[in-house]
Design a protein around this motif. Sequence first.
Motif, short mmCIF file in Angstrom:
data_model
loop_
_atom_site.label_atom_id
_atom_site.label_comp_id
_atom_site.label_asym_id
_atom_site.label_seq_id
_atom_site.Cartn_x
_atom_site.Cartn_y
_atom_site.Cartn_z
N PRO A 197 0.72 -1.18 -0.03
CA PRO A 197 0.14 0.07 0.15
C PRO A 197 0.85 1.27 0.03
CG PRO A 197 -0.94 -1.65 1.66
CD PRO A 197 0.27 -2.03 1.12
N LEU A 198 2.02 1.16 0.40
CA LEU A 198 2.75 2.40 0.62
C LEU A 198 3.67 2.84 -0.60
CD1 LEU A 198 4.81 1.89 4.03
CD2 LEU A 198 2.52 3.48 3.30
N ILE A 199 3.72 1.64 -1.50
CA ILE A 199 4.53 1.75 -2.75
C ILE A 199 3.62 1.90 -4.11
CG2 ILE A 199 6.80 1.13 -1.94
CD1 ILE A 199 6.57 -1.86 -3.29
N ASP A 200 2.43 1.53 -3.82
CA ASP A 200 1.39 1.46 -5.02
C ASP A 200 1.24 2.97 -5.59
OD1 ASP A 200 0.02 -0.10 -6.57
OD2 ASP A 200 -1.63 -0.32 -5.40
N LYS A 201 1.11 2.96 -6.84
CA LYS A 201 0.90 4.27 -7.46
C LYS A 201 -0.39 4.13 -8.14
CE LYS A 201 4.93 5.89 -6.35
NZ LYS A 201 5.30 6.51 -5.41
N GLN A 202 -1.01 5.41 -8.39
CA GLN A 202 -2.14 5.64 -9.19
C GLN A 202 -1.89 5.93 -10.38
OE1 GLN A 202 -4.26 8.99 -7.40
NE2 GLN A 202 -5.05 7.60 -5.75
N GLU A 203 -2.67 5.25 -11.30
CA GLU A 203 -2.65 5.60 -12.71
C GLU A 203 -3.28 6.84 -13.11
OE1 GLU A 203 -4.57 3.60 -16.92
OE2 GLU A 203 -4.53 2.49 -15.20
N LEU A 204 -2.36 7.63 -13.79
CA LEU A 204 -2.87 9.15 -14.03
C LEU A 204 -2.77 9.23 -15.77
CD1 LEU A 204 -0.69 10.95 -11.48
CD2 LEU A 204 -3.19 10.74 -11.38
N CYS A 205 -1.60 9.15 -16.22
CA CYS A 205 -1.46 9.30 -17.67
C CYS A 205 -1.11 8.00 -18.22
CB CYS A 205 -0.85 10.50 -18.06
SG CYS A 205 0.77 10.50 -17.69
N ARG A 206 -0.39 7.26 -17.54
CA ARG A 206 0.26 5.73 -17.97
C ARG A 206 0.12 5.00 -16.88
NH1 ARG A 206 6.35 7.59 -18.68
NH2 ARG A 206 5.94 9.07 -17.19
N VAL A 207 0.11 3.60 -17.19
CA VAL A 207 0.00 2.46 -16.19
C VAL A 207 1.11 2.28 -15.32
CG1 VAL A 207 -0.50 -0.05 -15.98
CG2 VAL A 207 -1.50 1.23 -17.99
N PRO A 208 1.00 2.59 -14.26
CA PRO A 208 2.24 2.70 -13.32
C PRO A 208 2.71 1.39 -13.11
CG PRO A 208 0.21 2.66 -11.99
CD PRO A 208 -0.23 2.65 -13.35
N ILE A 209 4.06 1.32 -12.69
CA ILE A 209 4.93 0.00 -12.36
C ILE A 209 4.09 -0.64 -11.12
CG2 ILE A 209 7.02 -1.26 -12.11
CD1 ILE A 209 8.14 1.40 -13.56
N SER A 210 3.92 -1.92 -11.24
CA SER A 210 3.08 -2.57 -10.05
C SER A 210 4.08 -2.46 -8.53
CB SER A 210 2.77 -3.96 -10.48
OG SER A 210 3.65 -4.94 -10.38
N SER A 211 3.28 -2.44 -7.70
CA SER A 211 4.14 -2.56 -6.21
C SER A 211 4.89 -3.97 -6.16
CB SER A 211 3.07 -2.54 -5.07
OG SER A 211 2.12 -3.54 -5.37
N ARG A 212 4.23 -4.98 -6.79
CA ARG A 212 4.82 -6.23 -6.85
C ARG A 212 6.27 -6.13 -7.85
NH1 ARG A 212 3.65 -11.40 -6.15
NH2 ARG A 212 1.52 -10.89 -5.71
N THR A 213 6.17 -5.76 -8.97
CA THR A 213 7.63 -4.96 -9.73
C THR A 213 8.45 -4.46 -8.92
OG1 THR A 213 6.33 -5.63 -11.67
CG2 THR A 213 8.58 -4.57 -11.80
N ARG A 214 8.01 -3.38 -8.27
CA ARG A 214 8.64 -2.52 -7.41
C ARG A 214 9.54 -3.31 -6.37
NH1 ARG A 214 7.71 3.13 -7.72
NH2 ARG A 214 6.09 3.51 -9.48
N LEU A 215 8.66 -3.89 -5.49
CA LEU A 215 9.39 -4.98 -4.48
C LEU A 215 10.32 -5.85 -4.95
CD1 LEU A 215 9.70 -5.17 -1.51
CD2 LEU A 215 7.78 -6.65 -1.60
N GLN A 216 10.10 -6.49 -6.12
CA GLN A 216 11.10 -7.60 -6.42
C GLN A 216 12.32 -6.78 -7.14
OE1 GLN A 216 8.56 -9.12 -9.77
NE2 GLN A 216 7.73 -10.67 -8.45
#
Length: 191
Positions: free
Chosen positions: A87-106
């Motif tokens: 929940p802390l690293i999840d990003k909202q979609e504004l103009c592009r699909v964000p990189i998922s929190s799963r990928t960020r943590l990996q």
Amino acid sequence: MPSWRAILIFKRVRKLYFAYNILLQNKKYTRKQKFWVRPMFTQRMRHLQGASDNLVVEMQTTDREEFFNYFRMTPELFEELLSLVGPLIDKQELCRVPISSRTRLQLVLHWLASGDSMASFSYAFRIGANTASKIIKETCTALWKVLKDRVFLQSTDENWQKVADNFERICQFPNCIGAVDGKHIMIQACI
């Protein structure tokens, strides 16, 4: 009749104006941005060839030992950590699909486990090197916020002495409170 100073200023301004126009007309001085996102770093390519959606999924389902080697934790522990920090690293979609929190943590866990260059993570996870650097900073900050009270001891003399005693008992290395695994650190003796 204009003064000689006014004429000199006018000539200088005219020269600057012509030089500026020549620079604008010369294409090699103007830089056009080629990509919003490089084609190899798009969401589609990340899904098709990125480590997060391919290599990691394969290791998780078929080779848990390699998953552990890649992240230094089990898939179950990874999922638990993702539920805490996600929940802390999840990003909202504004103009592009964000990189998922799963990928960020990996990305961050593999960086912590291996210490490779930003370029290698950029190509493996199909994201820009600058983006990888920002993700590492943000995710490490989130990990610290979530884990500092759960993992770290209260800083008291008694707690640190217990750690040093256990370290000496297990590793026969006195007056030590920890070690870094898998990293080479240069140590210079003070003379």
